[in-house]
Design an enzyme around this catalytic site. Structure first.
Site, PDB file in Angstrom:
ATOM      1  N   HIS A 102       0.911  -1.120  -0.143  1.00  0.00           N
ATOM      2  CA  HIS A 102       0.163  -0.067  -0.111  1.00  0.00           C
ATOM      3  C   HIS A 102       0.873   1.259   0.063  1.00  0.00           C
ATOM      4  CE1 HIS A 102      -2.568   3.239   2.341  1.00  0.00           C
ATOM      5  NE2 HIS A 102      -3.056   3.155   1.219  1.00  0.00           N
ATOM      6  N   SER A 103       0.581   2.287  -1.057  1.00  0.00           N
ATOM      7  CA  SER A 103       1.212   3.529  -1.278  1.00  0.00           C
ATOM      8  C   SER A 103       2.730   3.452  -1.116  1.00  0.00           C
ATOM      9  CB  SER A 103       0.614   4.105   0.122  1.00  0.00           C
ATOM     10  OG  SER A 103       0.915   5.577  -0.038  1.00  0.00           O
ATOM     11  N   MET A 104       3.522   3.483   0.035  1.00  0.00           N
ATOM     12  CA  MET A 104       4.933   4.071  -0.261  1.00  0.00           C
ATOM     13  C   MET A 104       5.919   3.287  -1.103  1.00  0.00           C
ATOM     14  SD  MET A 104       7.414   4.653   3.251  1.00  0.00           S
ATOM     15  CE  MET A 104       7.198   2.769   3.807  1.00  0.00           C
ATOM     16  N   GLY A 106       5.053   2.387  -3.973  1.00  0.00           N
ATOM     17  CA  GLY A 106       5.146   2.987  -5.423  1.00  0.00           C
ATOM     18  C   GLY A 106       5.395   4.454  -5.704  1.00  0.00           C
TER      19      GLY A 106
END
Length: 276
Positions: A102-104, A106
């Site tokens: 989740h999130s970081m 990418g």
């Protein structure tokens, strides 16, 4: 039967990396990686909806959740979180595994502002180095602080993160994350670098985009220019091994409304493991 997690600890030179694990250790391995400033609890509502014959390990990155803070004088860099992952999978003996992130992980970054960006990080780090301890909150103040800082969370899901993201001290609670992880990343990855690195990928990639998340563009739909470039890069390099789906929700859809993405992940996990 409840799908109950257990705590894991991995020794590192500066302390421990903490993690939570669900499922049988002999099951198909899945590494779960949280976003910036979050912790392993971000997957608490999603994992119980996934196949229970898999083995899920949700890591607290260094400085997050229950993992040790790095020594004073050191800085948090996104690329160093790769070392956290390497230490954990080596300890687990994993050679092939799936990732739910989740999130970081990418995050891609800046271009022409690189030099000024690095100057800001040096200044910011010096300020953090002289900070005197963490601010003490009441439990309700800490909850409101998290909600004010991240409007994608709701009351209930913010409480889930705070269970692991705070610790009691005399007079209240403090956030358990290391203040240094809020410092801007001094070694960002440019879009061109990210696209170049895609050429060496040999894995299946499935991207789930939230239509109210940071990759969304309210005027054009679900993809900003950067996000569209990344999607195109995946498609050109991975061909049929790349897929993506757009779902209704915000940046924390996996925590706020996990049922919206659980079936997608279930199908992808079984698809991948059927080919092993």
């Amino acid at each position: 039967m409840a799908f109950v997690p257990k705590e894991l600890r991995f020794n590192v030179p500066w302390g421990v990396l903490a993690a939570k694990a669900w499922g049988p250790s002999e099951g198909q391995p899945v590494l779960c990686l949280h976003g910036w400033l979050d912790n392993a609890n971000t997957f608490d509502r999603l994992i119980p909806l996934l196949p229970q014959d898999h083995y899920y390990v949700a890591l607290d990155f260094s400085g997050h959740g229950k993992s040790s803070h790095i020594p004073k004088g050191m800085r948090y860099q996104y690329l160093d979180y790769v070392s956290d992952i390497h230490r954990v999978i080596t300890s687990l003996g994993w050679r092939r595994f799936s990732i739910i992130g989740h999130s970081m992980g990418g995050v891609v970054g800046v271009k022409d502002v690189l030099l000024s960006h690095m100057k800001k990080t040096v200044t910011q780090y010096s300020r953090f180095e002289g900070a005197n301890g963490a601010k003490v909150y009441t439990a309700e103040e800490a909850l409101q602080r998290l909600l004010n800082g991240n409007q994608s969370l709701n009351y209930d899901t913010a409480k889930v993160l705070l269970q692991r993201g705070t610790k009691p001290v005399p007079g209240g609670v403090v956030f358990s994350r290391d203040i240094r992880i809020t410092m801007i990343n001094s070694v960002p990855i440019t879009l061109e670098q990210a696209l170049y690195m895609m050429k060496s990928l040999q894995c299946d990639v499935y991207v789930i985009l939230a239509n109210e998340g940071p990759a969304a563009d309210s005027e054009r739909g679900v993809s900003t220019d950067v996000a569209q470039s990344i999607l195109t890069g995946f498609k050109e390099n991975l061909k049929e091994r790349f897929k993506y789906t757009v779902v209704d929700g915000n940046h924390f859809v996996h925590l706020n409304e996990p049922e919206k993405i659980a079936r997608i992940i279930v199908n992808q996990l079984y698809y991948i493991h059927s080919r092993l």
